[in-house]
Structure formats: structure tokens, C-alpha cells
Design a protein around this motif. Structure first.
Motif, short mmCIF file in Angstrom:
data_model
loop_
_atom_site.label_atom_id
_atom_site.label_comp_id
_atom_site.label_asym_id
_atom_site.label_seq_id
_atom_site.Cartn_x
_atom_site.Cartn_y
_atom_site.Cartn_z
N GLN A 80 5.59 0.01 18.45
CA GLN A 80 4.83 -0.62 17.61
C GLN A 80 4.03 0.07 16.54
OE1 GLN A 80 3.36 -4.61 17.96
NE2 GLN A 80 1.41 -3.73 17.80
N THR A 81 3.15 1.16 17.23
CA THR A 81 2.48 2.17 16.51
C THR A 81 3.45 2.73 15.46
OG1 THR A 81 1.01 2.29 18.24
CG2 THR A 81 1.03 4.01 16.68
N VAL A 82 4.62 3.31 15.92
CA VAL A 82 5.55 4.05 15.06
C VAL A 82 6.11 3.14 13.97
CG1 VAL A 82 7.84 5.36 15.22
CG2 VAL A 82 6.35 5.79 16.86
N VAL A 83 6.33 1.99 14.38
CA VAL A 83 7.04 0.99 13.35
C VAL A 83 5.95 0.68 12.24
CG1 VAL A 83 7.99 -1.28 13.08
CG2 VAL A 83 8.73 0.10 14.88
N VAL A 88 4.07 1.21 6.70
CA VAL A 88 3.07 1.78 5.71
C VAL A 88 3.83 2.63 4.73
CG1 VAL A 88 0.82 3.16 5.38
CG2 VAL A 88 1.10 1.54 7.33
N TYR A 89 4.74 3.57 5.34
CA TYR A 89 5.31 4.53 4.50
C TYR A 89 6.33 3.68 3.55
CZ TYR A 89 7.81 8.65 3.24
OH TYR A 89 8.57 9.63 2.24
N VAL A 90 7.04 2.88 4.03
CA VAL A 90 7.64 2.14 2.95
C VAL A 90 6.98 1.34 2.27
CG1 VAL A 90 9.59 0.11 3.10
CG2 VAL A 90 9.80 1.72 4.90
N ALA A 91 6.12 0.84 2.33
CA ALA A 91 5.02 0.19 1.49
C ALA A 91 4.66 1.02 0.43
CB ALA A 91 3.86 -0.56 2.29
N TYR A 92 4.23 2.28 0.78
CA TYR A 92 4.05 3.34 -0.18
C TYR A 92 5.10 3.69 -0.94
CZ TYR A 92 2.80 7.89 -1.61
OH TYR A 92 2.83 9.22 -2.20
N LEU A 93 6.29 3.84 -0.58
CA LEU A 93 7.39 4.28 -1.40
C LEU A 93 7.70 2.83 -2.50
CD1 LEU A 93 9.82 6.10 1.32
CD2 LEU A 93 8.45 6.88 -0.66
N VAL A 94 7.62 1.65 -2.08
CA VAL A 94 8.03 0.81 -2.89
C VAL A 94 6.79 0.83 -3.89
CG1 VAL A 94 7.83 -1.96 -3.08
CG2 VAL A 94 9.08 -0.82 -0.97
N LEU A 95 5.71 1.00 -3.55
CA LEU A 95 4.59 1.01 -4.64
C LEU A 95 4.80 2.22 -5.69
CD1 LEU A 95 1.55 -0.20 -2.47
CD2 LEU A 95 2.65 -1.45 -4.37
N THR A 96 4.85 3.28 -5.06
CA THR A 96 5.03 4.43 -5.97
C THR A 96 6.29 4.73 -6.79
OG1 THR A 96 5.53 5.83 -4.07
CG2 THR A 96 3.42 5.72 -4.60
N GLN A 97 7.49 4.27 -5.92
CA GLN A 97 8.59 4.83 -6.69
C GLN A 97 9.33 3.25 -7.35
OE1 GLN A 97 11.24 6.89 -3.96
NE2 GLN A 97 9.66 8.57 -3.66
N GLY A 98 8.91 2.09 -6.56
CA GLY A 98 9.77 1.23 -7.01
C GLY A 98 8.97 0.44 -8.29
N TYR A 99 7.66 0.61 -8.35
CA TYR A 99 6.63 -0.15 -9.27
C TYR A 99 5.91 0.93 -10.16
CZ TYR A 99 7.46 -4.42 -7.19
OH TYR A 99 8.02 -5.69 -6.47
N GLY A 100 6.26 2.34 -9.57
CA GLY A 100 5.38 3.41 -10.47
C GLY A 100 3.82 3.25 -10.32
N ALA A 101 3.51 2.77 -9.41
CA ALA A 101 2.00 2.69 -9.13
C ALA A 101 1.44 3.90 -8.64
CB ALA A 101 1.48 1.60 -8.15
N ARG A 102 0.17 4.26 -9.01
CA ARG A 102 -0.45 5.49 -8.50
C ARG A 102 -1.16 5.04 -7.16
NH1 ARG A 102 -3.20 9.05 -13.25
NH2 ARG A 102 -2.49 10.59 -11.67
N GLU A 107 -5.01 6.86 1.65
CA GLU A 107 -5.96 5.56 1.44
C GLU A 107 -5.37 4.23 2.00
OE1 GLU A 107 -6.75 5.31 -2.54
OE2 GLU A 107 -8.27 7.01 -2.71
N MET A 108 -3.68 4.31 1.67
CA MET A 108 -3.04 3.02 2.48
C MET A 108 -3.12 3.10 3.82
SD MET A 108 0.28 2.63 -0.17
CE MET A 108 0.95 1.16 0.85
N THR A 109 -2.94 4.29 4.45
CA THR A 109 -2.95 4.28 5.95
C THR A 109 -4.28 3.75 6.42
OG1 THR A 109 -1.56 6.32 5.87
CG2 THR A 109 -2.80 6.04 8.02
#
Length: 163
Positions: A80-83, A88-102, A107-109
Motif C-alpha cells: 500500500q505504501t508503494v502504491v 503521488v507520482y502519477v498525479a504529479y505527471l498528470v498535473l505537470t505534463q498533462g495540464y502544464g501546471a508548475r 511538496e505534493m509528497t
């Protein structure tokens, strides 16, 4: 240069505020780079509590207690900790690469780590009434579906079995 660390009393204070529903603590934690390791520990401890609740529930079901301990408490908690970290990493990728958010991954972690703390309350799933509650709410979500999505159930019970 000496690195700053977060004391146990500070982490306890943050968790206390969080459980009092003071969500401003998430912004404070997010902005504090020394809270990263504490956030990961919070996720691991919450996962261990969840695993403990599952193991205690399994003991009541007359299953092999050693096997349940290894699967639910040890392997399940670590998985569960690894998942969680992957999430968190997938959410980070979606925000930064998918939506171009900085967005800063650290901070997210930190914020998402402390936001995960209420999962520790699932230690109480071994209480029979809570397990029955979960079964009933899961049933309500499926039985009373609306357009193939969850029906009369909020939160994690709002799901679809039509995959």
C-alpha cells in the motif's frame, strides 16, 4: 550546511490539527522541506494500522493467522505504501505534463502524505459492526446505481462494477 529535521512533537502537532479538520496544516507541511520523511513515515504507519485492522479481522474468521499476518499486515502494508507513492507520482505527471501546471514533487509528497493519515482509522475494521457497515454501503452503491455508476453511497463506496 546542516539539514533541518522535523521533531516528533511537530509531526504530532500537525497530525492533531489534521484530525481536528484544520486543513491549513497541509499548506504548512507542503511548504516545509524537512517534513518529507515525516510524510512518508505517516503513510507507512497509516498503512501498518490498516494492515493491523485487516489482520485482526482475519483472526476472527478462523484463517491461518501467520499467513494473514504476513499478507495483510506486512506485505499489504508495504504494498500500500508503494502504491501510494506511485499514485503521488502519477498525479504529479498528470498535473505537470498533462495540464502544464508548475508543481513540486516534494511538496505534493508532503501534503498527500499527511492527507493519507486518516487511513490509519481503518484499524477499526476488525470491529464487526464496521465490517457490516462497509458491506451494506458497498451493496447500496451497486444496487442503487445511476447510469452504471455508484448509487446511494458516498466516498469510497461510490463505484461502478461495470468495467
Amino acid at each position: 550546511m546542516r539539514s533541518r529535521s522535523t521533531s516528533a512533537s511537530t509531526v504530532g502537532s500537525w497530525l492533531g490539527r489534521l484530525f481536528r479538520l484544520d486543513f491549513s496544516v497541509l499548506a504548512e507541511v507542503r511548504a516545509n522541506p524537512s517534513a518529507t520523511s515525516a510524510a512518508i513515515v505517516v503513510v507507512l504507519v497509516a498503512s501498518l494500522f490498516a494492515g493491523l485492522g485487516s489482520w485482526l479481522w482475519a483472526l476472527q474468521s478462523f484463517v491461518d493467522d501467520r499467513d494473514a499476518f504476513i499478507r495483510a499486515f506486512i506485505v499489504g502494508s508495504l504494498l500500500q505504501t508503494v502504491v501510494w507513492f506511485s499514485w503521488v507520482y502519477v498525479a504529479y505527471l498528470v498535473l505537470t505534463q498533462g495540464y502544464g501546471a508548475r508543481q513540486d514533487f516534494g511538496e505534493m509528497t508532503r501534503a498527500m502524505g499527511f492527507a493519507f493519515a486518516p487511513v490509519a482509522l481503518s484499524v477499526f475494521i476488525f470491529v464487526g459492526a464496521l465490517a457490516v457497515f462497509a458491506i451494506v454501503m458497498g451493496g447500496c452503491a451497486n444496487i442503487f446505481e445511476v447510469d452504471s455508476i455508484g448509487g446511494l453511497a458516498p466516498g469510497i463506496f461510490f463505484f461502478s462494477l461495470d468495467l
